[in-house]
Scaffold this motif. Sequence first.
Motif, short mmCIF file in Angstrom:
data_model
loop_
_atom_site.label_atom_id
_atom_site.label_comp_id
_atom_site.label_asym_id
_atom_site.label_seq_id
_atom_site.Cartn_x
_atom_site.Cartn_y
_atom_site.Cartn_z
N MET A 134 6.07 -33.55 -11.69
CA MET A 134 7.16 -34.11 -12.29
C MET A 134 7.42 -35.34 -11.47
O MET A 134 7.38 -35.49 -10.12
CB MET A 134 8.42 -33.48 -12.38
N THR A 135 7.54 -36.46 -12.08
CA THR A 135 7.98 -37.86 -11.43
C THR A 135 9.42 -37.58 -10.85
O THR A 135 10.26 -37.12 -11.74
CB THR A 135 7.55 -39.03 -12.05
N SER A 136 9.54 -38.38 -9.94
CA SER A 136 10.89 -38.30 -9.48
C SER A 136 11.80 -39.63 -10.41
O SER A 136 11.23 -40.57 -10.93
CB SER A 136 11.17 -38.96 -8.22
N PRO A 137 13.28 -39.34 -10.91
CA PRO A 137 13.63 -40.18 -11.77
C PRO A 137 14.04 -41.53 -11.25
O PRO A 137 13.80 -42.38 -12.05
CB PRO A 137 15.24 -39.51 -11.82
N ARG A 138 13.80 -41.62 -9.86
CA ARG A 138 13.82 -42.97 -9.21
C ARG A 138 12.53 -43.74 -9.49
O ARG A 138 12.62 -44.99 -9.64
CB ARG A 138 14.02 -42.91 -7.81
N GLU A 139 11.34 -42.86 -9.65
CA GLU A 139 10.09 -43.54 -9.94
C GLU A 139 9.81 -44.16 -11.23
O GLU A 139 9.74 -45.24 -11.51
CB GLU A 139 9.07 -42.56 -9.70
N ASP A 140 10.48 -43.33 -12.27
CA ASP A 140 10.32 -43.68 -13.46
C ASP A 140 11.51 -43.02 -14.37
O ASP A 140 11.61 -41.93 -14.81
CB ASP A 140 9.15 -43.57 -14.28
N PRO A 141 13.01 -43.80 -14.26
CA PRO A 141 13.87 -43.25 -14.85
C PRO A 141 13.71 -42.79 -16.53
O PRO A 141 14.56 -42.25 -17.05
CB PRO A 141 15.15 -44.30 -14.64
N LEU A 142 12.85 -43.09 -17.05
CA LEU A 142 12.61 -43.14 -18.47
C LEU A 142 11.45 -42.34 -18.81
O LEU A 142 11.02 -42.08 -19.87
CB LEU A 142 12.41 -44.46 -19.12
N ALA A 143 10.91 -41.75 -17.76
CA ALA A 143 9.85 -40.64 -18.10
C ALA A 143 10.26 -39.55 -18.71
O ALA A 143 11.53 -39.00 -18.54
CB ALA A 143 9.22 -40.23 -16.64
N LEU A 144 9.77 -39.02 -19.86
CA LEU A 144 10.04 -38.10 -20.93
C LEU A 144 10.57 -36.65 -20.07
O LEU A 144 11.50 -36.14 -20.19
CB LEU A 144 8.94 -37.61 -21.78
N GLU A 145 9.81 -36.34 -19.10
CA GLU A 145 9.71 -35.02 -18.18
C GLU A 145 11.25 -35.30 -17.39
O GLU A 145 11.49 -34.15 -16.67
CB GLU A 145 8.71 -34.75 -17.50
N ASN A 146 11.63 -36.41 -17.03
CA ASN A 146 12.76 -36.55 -16.39
C ASN A 146 14.15 -36.45 -17.19
O ASN A 146 15.18 -36.61 -16.78
CB ASN A 146 12.79 -37.71 -15.53
N GLN A 147 14.06 -36.67 -18.36
CA GLN A 147 15.22 -36.56 -19.42
C GLN A 147 15.74 -34.82 -19.55
O GLN A 147 15.31 -34.27 -19.98
CB GLN A 147 14.67 -37.04 -20.71
N VAL A 148 17.11 -35.04 -19.38
CA VAL A 148 17.97 -33.78 -19.60
C VAL A 148 17.59 -33.53 -21.13
O VAL A 148 17.87 -32.29 -21.48
CB VAL A 148 19.32 -33.79 -19.02
N CYS A 149 18.02 -34.57 -21.79
CA CYS A 149 17.89 -34.43 -23.23
C CYS A 149 16.75 -33.60 -23.86
O CYS A 149 16.84 -32.75 -24.73
CB CYS A 149 18.43 -35.61 -24.15
N PHE A 150 15.65 -33.99 -23.26
CA PHE A 150 14.32 -33.43 -23.67
C PHE A 150 14.52 -32.05 -23.35
O PHE A 150 14.12 -31.33 -24.19
CB PHE A 150 13.17 -34.16 -23.01
N ALA A 151 14.64 -31.76 -22.17
CA ALA A 151 14.68 -30.43 -21.61
C ALA A 151 15.66 -29.26 -22.55
O ALA A 151 15.22 -28.43 -23.01
CB ALA A 151 14.99 -30.23 -20.15
N LEU A 152 16.76 -29.88 -22.64
CA LEU A 152 17.64 -29.23 -23.62
C LEU A 152 17.22 -29.11 -25.02
O LEU A 152 17.53 -28.12 -25.52
CB LEU A 152 19.29 -30.12 -23.52
N SER A 153 16.69 -30.04 -25.54
CA SER A 153 16.21 -29.98 -26.86
C SER A 153 15.04 -28.99 -27.20
O SER A 153 15.08 -28.15 -28.00
CB SER A 153 15.64 -31.33 -27.37
N VAL A 154 14.07 -29.10 -26.10
CA VAL A 154 12.97 -27.94 -26.30
C VAL A 154 13.61 -26.57 -26.16
O VAL A 154 12.98 -25.70 -26.57
CB VAL A 154 11.81 -28.49 -25.20
N ALA A 155 14.32 -26.46 -24.88
CA ALA A 155 15.03 -25.15 -24.82
C ALA A 155 15.79 -24.61 -25.73
O ALA A 155 15.48 -23.71 -26.26
CB ALA A 155 15.72 -25.35 -23.42
N SER A 156 16.46 -25.50 -26.59
CA SER A 156 17.30 -24.99 -27.49
C SER A 156 16.43 -24.55 -28.73
O SER A 156 16.78 -23.70 -29.58
CB SER A 156 18.23 -25.96 -28.20
N ARG A 157 15.52 -25.40 -29.16
CA ARG A 157 14.56 -24.93 -29.99
C ARG A 157 13.77 -23.47 -29.86
O ARG A 157 13.58 -22.87 -30.48
CB ARG A 157 13.36 -25.98 -30.36
N SER A 158 13.41 -23.46 -28.61
CA SER A 158 12.75 -22.44 -28.10
C SER A 158 13.45 -20.92 -27.99
O SER A 158 13.02 -20.06 -28.63
CB SER A 158 11.91 -22.58 -26.66
N VAL A 159 14.73 -21.43 -27.63
CA VAL A 159 15.60 -19.95 -27.76
C VAL A 159 16.02 -19.55 -28.94
O VAL A 159 15.95 -18.48 -29.28
CB VAL A 159 16.82 -20.51 -26.78
#
Length: 151
Positions: free
Chosen positions: A1-26
């Motif tokens: 995972m890249t640091s948010p400072r390296e790329d603040p728009l990297a998908l893997e750095n987004q809380v919204c992405f992690a929450l979305s995937v986790a919500s669907r999976s749960v």
Amino acid sequence: MTSPREDPLALENQVCFALSVASRSVIGAYREVLDPLHLTHPQYLVMLALWQSAPMALKDLAAVLRQEPATLSPLLKRLENQGYLTRERSTADERTLIVELTEEGRQLRERALEVPEIMLDRLGLDEEGFVELHRTLTSLLAGLDHAQQLR
């Protein structure tokens, strides 16, 4: 995972992405556990609220579940058709719709008692992990509520 400072728009750095995937999976993991109870995940949430505090006015149920009453109406109608609850106008105020469990709805609670334990196992959480996750999510919601009040 890249640091948010390296790329603040990297998908893997987004809380919204992690929450979305986790919500669907749960929610997907709940599906198989809730099928024998003939409940969808949203219906399960309604039943949890009613098992805790029935009878409830629709507006109060909507507030507890953080939903709009209009969103809940089709769910309640399906649960009523399944024989788990009733919806009736209050005799004190016709504008108020009261949602009450039927005997079958109350008995369903006994069958649902195993759901939390099964889900802890499916999610790979022990009691400590569950408490930590719940605390984090509750804190997140409180922060969002506070921010909303400031607007």
